[in-house]
Design an enzyme around this catalytic site. Structure first.
Site, PDB file in Angstrom:
ATOM      1  N   HIS A  40       0.563   5.583   4.520  1.00 20.93           N
ATOM      2  CA  HIS A  40       0.931   4.184   4.350  1.00 20.93           C
ATOM      3  C   HIS A  40       0.879   3.434   5.681  1.00 20.93           C
ATOM      4  O   HIS A  40       0.395   2.296   5.761  1.00 20.93           O
ATOM      5  CB  HIS A  40       2.363   4.063   3.802  1.00 20.93           C
ATOM      6  CG  HIS A  40       2.544   4.591   2.416  1.00 20.93           C
ATOM      7  ND1 HIS A  40       3.296   5.712   2.153  1.00 20.93           N
ATOM      8  CD2 HIS A  40       2.080   4.149   1.217  1.00 20.93           C
ATOM      9  CE1 HIS A  40       3.314   5.932   0.849  1.00 20.93           C
ATOM     10  NE2 HIS A  40       2.562   5.010   0.253  1.00 20.93           N
ATOM     11  N   GLY A  94       6.993   2.756  -1.763  1.00 16.45           N
ATOM     12  CA  GLY A  94       7.993   3.341  -0.891  1.00 16.45           C
ATOM     13  C   GLY A  94       7.750   4.814  -0.638  1.00 16.45           C
ATOM     14  O   GLY A  94       6.655   5.318  -0.843  1.00 16.45           O
TER      15      GLY A  94
END
Length: 279
Positions: free
Chosen positions: A36, A30
């Site tokens: 990402h 996260g």
């Protein structure tokens, strides 16, 4: 894009999605950023189905305070993923992934005895525990990892070989901020002043790349550490020149193979890592 939080839900959704073709998997903790998202983009280009996991894995933290500080913002992560080719997000709670303690011990030999493994005992065993669980649950065709965590990448490739898993590990380039600082979820914990000073890490690594013809390996290591430590915001935990394949320390530039400069630096209370090809 669907969000599921249990293995049962995940299994049900994947049964349908598998009919579309190969599955690309991006495991994350996260606090997502452009690095990402680049992994998700790579996965979407090569697979009709993309699964992203969001899970802060407790077993890979050897420092409880580090685990508490790790940034978490699921709503913001989901908003970012909506802009990508992600089909399914798996965001389990710790009890879902570890209904009972995972006592498995993995032996990665010398790969876990240097650099990150040396300074964070138990870290890679925790990584192997959670990644192997995810591979078992998701059963992806390909899994995507960033090269910023270069040693982790080597460990995961070895994990796949040890367990004989039918998943292709895809290494993706480091994504950097405009300043050169390697993108990391931990960057969010830096103050503006710390973030500005942390850009020196890549600046020195880039200079080091140009000095390989002038300095010995040992001389270069000393030069990098001294020049980063001159900055009052930064303190080098380690800088090592290693062989890209086996991660063993390199003693001379004449040794065969690609050589990587790998570094860990404390900036305030935040630990940052980076690496660069030196030859």
């Amino acid at each position: 894009m669907m969000l599921v939080k249990t293995k049962k839900e995940l299994f049900e959704k994947l049964q349908v999605l598998r009919e579309k073709g190969s599955i690309g998997f991006v495991p994350t903790m996260g606090a997502l950023h452009r690095g990402h998202l680049s992994l998700v983009d790579f996965a979407a280009r090569e697979n009709p189905v993309v699964v992203v996991s969001i899970f802060v894995n407790p077993t890979q933290f050897n420092d409880p305070d580090d685990l508490k500080r790790y940034p978490r913002d699921l709503e913001a992560d989901l908003e970012l993923l909506k802009t990508t080719g992600c089909n399914l997000v798996f965001a389990p709670e710790a009890a879902e992934m570890y209904p009972e303690p995972d006592t498995r011990k993995f032996d990665f030999g010398h790969l876990e005895q240097v650099m990150e493994g040396k300074h964070r005992p138990g870290h890679f065993n925790g990584v192997a525990q959670v990644v192997s669980k995810f591979f078992e649950i998701v059963q992806p065709d390909r899994a995507y990892f960033g090269q910023k965590d270069f040693q982790q990448l080597a460990v995961i490739k070895m994990l796949v070989r040890l367990l004989n898993l039918p998943v292709e590990i895809v290494a993706c380039p480091i994504v950097r901020e405009k300043s050169g600082l390697a993108m990391s979820s931990r960057n969010e914990l830096l103050s503006p002043e710390e973030r500005e000073n942390a850009s020196l890490i890549f600046d020195i690594l880039s200079q080091a790349k140009n000095l390989t013809g002038e300095k010995s390996v040992e001389g270069l290591v000393t030069w990098v550490i001294e020049n980063i430590n001159k900055n009052p915001f930064l303190n080098v935990e380690y800088f090592e020149v290693v062989d890209s394949e086996n991660l063993q320390p390199v003693k001379t530039w004449e040794e065969k193979g690609e050589k990587k400069g790998c570094i860990a630096v404390h900036c305030g209370k935040v630990r940052l890592i980076d690496n660069i090809v030196l030859n």
